[in-house]
Scaffold this motif. Structure first.
Motif, mmCIF file in Angstrom:
data_model
loop_
_atom_site.group_PDB
_atom_site.id
_atom_site.type_symbol
_atom_site.label_atom_id
_atom_site.label_comp_id
_atom_site.label_asym_id
_atom_site.label_seq_id
_atom_site.Cartn_x
_atom_site.Cartn_y
_atom_site.Cartn_z
ATOM 1 N N MET A 1 31.439 -11.209 -16.674
ATOM 2 C CA MET A 1 30.590 -11.684 -17.819
ATOM 3 C C MET A 1 31.327 -12.527 -18.746
ATOM 4 O O MET A 1 30.722 -13.485 -19.142
ATOM 5 N N ILE A 2 32.592 -12.232 -19.091
ATOM 6 C CA ILE A 2 33.416 -12.944 -19.810
ATOM 7 C C ILE A 2 33.698 -14.415 -19.123
ATOM 8 O O ILE A 2 33.544 -15.401 -19.649
ATOM 9 N N LYS A 3 33.914 -14.331 -17.822
ATOM 10 C CA LYS A 3 34.271 -15.367 -17.128
ATOM 11 C C LYS A 3 32.948 -16.488 -17.223
ATOM 12 O O LYS A 3 33.354 -17.804 -17.006
ATOM 13 N N TRP A 4 31.850 -15.830 -16.818
ATOM 14 C CA TRP A 4 30.674 -16.604 -16.820
ATOM 15 C C TRP A 4 30.470 -17.329 -18.134
ATOM 16 O O TRP A 4 30.005 -18.662 -18.280
ATOM 17 N N ALA A 5 30.676 -16.374 -19.357
ATOM 18 C CA ALA A 5 30.566 -17.354 -20.602
ATOM 19 C C ALA A 5 31.219 -18.414 -20.776
ATOM 20 O O ALA A 5 30.882 -19.404 -21.030
ATOM 21 N N GLY A 6 32.722 -18.285 -20.266
ATOM 22 C CA GLY A 6 33.547 -19.242 -20.556
ATOM 23 C C GLY A 6 33.351 -20.617 -19.702
ATOM 24 O O GLY A 6 33.313 -21.585 -20.163
ATOM 25 N N TRP A 7 32.696 -20.322 -18.420
ATOM 26 C CA TRP A 7 32.272 -21.530 -17.569
ATOM 27 C C TRP A 7 31.120 -22.042 -18.110
ATOM 28 O O TRP A 7 30.994 -23.490 -18.229
ATOM 29 N N ILE A 8 30.230 -21.560 -18.619
ATOM 30 C CA ILE A 8 29.006 -22.184 -19.202
ATOM 31 C C ILE A 8 29.309 -22.633 -20.515
ATOM 32 O O ILE A 8 28.771 -23.959 -20.583
ATOM 33 N N ILE A 9 30.257 -22.548 -21.449
ATOM 34 C CA ILE A 9 30.471 -23.068 -22.452
ATOM 35 C C ILE A 9 31.271 -24.312 -22.379
ATOM 36 O O ILE A 9 30.996 -25.379 -22.936
ATOM 37 N N ALA A 10 32.411 -24.298 -21.033
ATOM 38 C CA ALA A 10 33.140 -25.178 -20.879
ATOM 39 C C ALA A 10 32.238 -26.360 -20.224
ATOM 40 O O ALA A 10 32.583 -27.484 -20.399
ATOM 41 N N LEU A 102 14.984 -29.091 -28.695
ATOM 42 C CA LEU A 102 14.987 -29.719 -27.278
ATOM 43 C C LEU A 102 16.237 -29.806 -26.962
ATOM 44 O O LEU A 102 16.593 -30.992 -26.450
ATOM 45 N N THR A 103 17.067 -28.912 -27.169
ATOM 46 C CA THR A 103 18.620 -29.173 -26.738
ATOM 47 C C THR A 103 18.778 -27.818 -26.036
ATOM 48 O O THR A 103 18.049 -26.896 -25.684
ATOM 49 N N PRO A 104 20.061 -27.691 -25.197
ATOM 50 C CA PRO A 104 20.459 -26.715 -24.184
ATOM 51 C C PRO A 104 20.761 -25.459 -24.876
ATOM 52 O O PRO A 104 21.670 -24.413 -24.440
ATOM 53 N N TRP A 105 20.233 -25.123 -26.050
ATOM 54 C CA TRP A 105 20.769 -23.914 -26.891
ATOM 55 C C TRP A 105 20.518 -22.518 -26.202
ATOM 56 O O TRP A 105 21.234 -21.723 -26.164
ATOM 57 N N PRO A 106 19.403 -22.511 -25.253
ATOM 58 C CA PRO A 106 19.225 -21.128 -24.397
ATOM 59 C C PRO A 106 20.535 -20.882 -23.599
ATOM 60 O O PRO A 106 21.087 -19.814 -23.467
ATOM 61 N N LEU A 107 21.224 -21.950 -23.014
ATOM 62 C CA LEU A 107 22.402 -21.728 -22.394
ATOM 63 C C LEU A 107 23.305 -21.247 -23.009
ATOM 64 O O LEU A 107 24.186 -20.422 -22.860
ATOM 65 N N PHE A 108 23.693 -21.751 -24.389
ATOM 66 C CA PHE A 108 24.732 -21.432 -25.445
ATOM 67 C C PHE A 108 24.284 -19.994 -25.818
ATOM 68 O O PHE A 108 25.464 -18.899 -25.739
ATOM 69 N N LEU A 109 23.193 -19.557 -25.968
ATOM 70 C CA LEU A 109 22.729 -18.114 -26.239
ATOM 71 C C LEU A 109 23.123 -17.300 -25.188
ATOM 72 O O LEU A 109 23.675 -16.313 -25.541
ATOM 73 N N LEU A 110 22.780 -17.590 -23.885
ATOM 74 C CA LEU A 110 23.095 -17.066 -22.815
ATOM 75 C C LEU A 110 24.646 -16.761 -22.720
ATOM 76 O O LEU A 110 25.028 -15.322 -22.572
ATOM 77 N N ALA A 111 25.267 -17.671 -22.915
ATOM 78 C CA ALA A 111 27.055 -17.487 -22.993
ATOM 79 C C ALA A 111 27.558 -16.602 -23.874
ATOM 80 O O ALA A 111 28.381 -15.769 -23.756
ATOM 81 N N CYS A 112 26.932 -16.551 -25.170
ATOM 82 C CA CYS A 112 27.274 -15.775 -26.363
ATOM 83 C C CYS A 112 26.995 -14.351 -26.010
ATOM 84 O O CYS A 112 27.603 -13.546 -26.170
ATOM 85 N N ALA A 113 25.659 -14.219 -25.576
ATOM 86 C CA ALA A 113 25.439 -12.738 -25.019
ATOM 87 C C ALA A 113 26.160 -12.117 -24.079
ATOM 88 O O ALA A 113 26.788 -11.081 -24.068
ATOM 89 N N LEU A 114 26.499 -13.168 -23.089
ATOM 90 C CA LEU A 114 27.532 -12.642 -21.961
ATOM 91 C C LEU A 114 28.820 -12.161 -22.442
ATOM 92 O O LEU A 114 29.278 -11.171 -22.160
ATOM 93 N N LEU A 115 29.535 -13.174 -23.515
ATOM 94 C CA LEU A 115 30.617 -12.973 -23.889
ATOM 95 C C LEU A 115 30.562 -11.613 -24.867
ATOM 96 O O LEU A 115 31.488 -10.896 -24.609
ATOM 97 N N LEU A 116 29.778 -11.496 -25.755
ATOM 98 C CA LEU A 116 29.536 -10.159 -26.340
ATOM 99 C C LEU A 116 29.399 -8.841 -25.652
ATOM 100 O O LEU A 116 30.188 -7.988 -25.903
ATOM 101 N N ILE A 117 28.706 -8.975 -24.379
ATOM 102 C CA ILE A 117 28.589 -7.888 -23.699
ATOM 103 C C ILE A 117 30.106 -7.428 -22.921
ATOM 104 O O ILE A 117 30.347 -6.476 -22.908
#
Length: 140
Positions: A1-10, A102-117
């Motif tokens: 999950m941490i890896k996915w979060a890092g990739w999404i953010i980058a 209308l920005t890609p904020w849902p992707l960042f929220l997903l990355a944050c959730a993955l990182l927290l989990i």
């Protein structure tokens, strides 16, 4: 999950910066940027070159790439990233969602959730022993 979060953010940071320079055509103002054309820029009344600069190179895109790569670097070394990265990025994302829906904020929220989990799971699976200062600096 941490890896996915890092990739999404980058990847989002990269997409923002590259997209601003190419799709939004901010790069066409590079001549003005590098010739000192922005040195006396009034931030309250930005020129098209100044606006393009803030949208692309001086946006939060490049720091997002660095945050994502740092998360990946930590994960590769078996170091759990601190939860404050996810909480801070999540708060910033929610503000962004309210101001610009209308920005890609849902992707960042997903990355944050993955990182927290991921950080919670890592801490649960590998609890760090509590070591006092005296024990940490004792010589054998």
């Amino acid at each position: 999950m941490i890896k996915w979060a890092g990739w999404i953010i980058a990847l989002c940071g990269t997409a923002h910066t590259v997209g601003a320079l190419t799709v939004e055509k901010a790069g066409r103002h590079a001549g003005t940027w590098f010739s000192g054309g922005l040195w006396n820029e009034d931030l309250a009344d930005m020129s098209p070159a100044g606006s393009a600069y803030w949208l692309s190179l001086d946006s939060f895109g490049i720091p997002l790439v660095l945050i994502g790569l740092t998360v990946l670097w930590l994960d590769r070394r078996g170091i759990t990233p601190p939860a404050f990265i996810a909480w801070t990025l999540g708060a910033w994302t929610l503000v962004d969602a309210v101001i610009l829906p209308l920005t890609p904020w849902p992707l960042f929220l997903l990355a944050c959730a993955l990182l927290l989990i991921g950080t919670r799971r890592a801490r649960r699976d590998n609890p760090t022993p509590e070591v006092g200062l005296d024990e940490r600096y004792e010589t054998p």
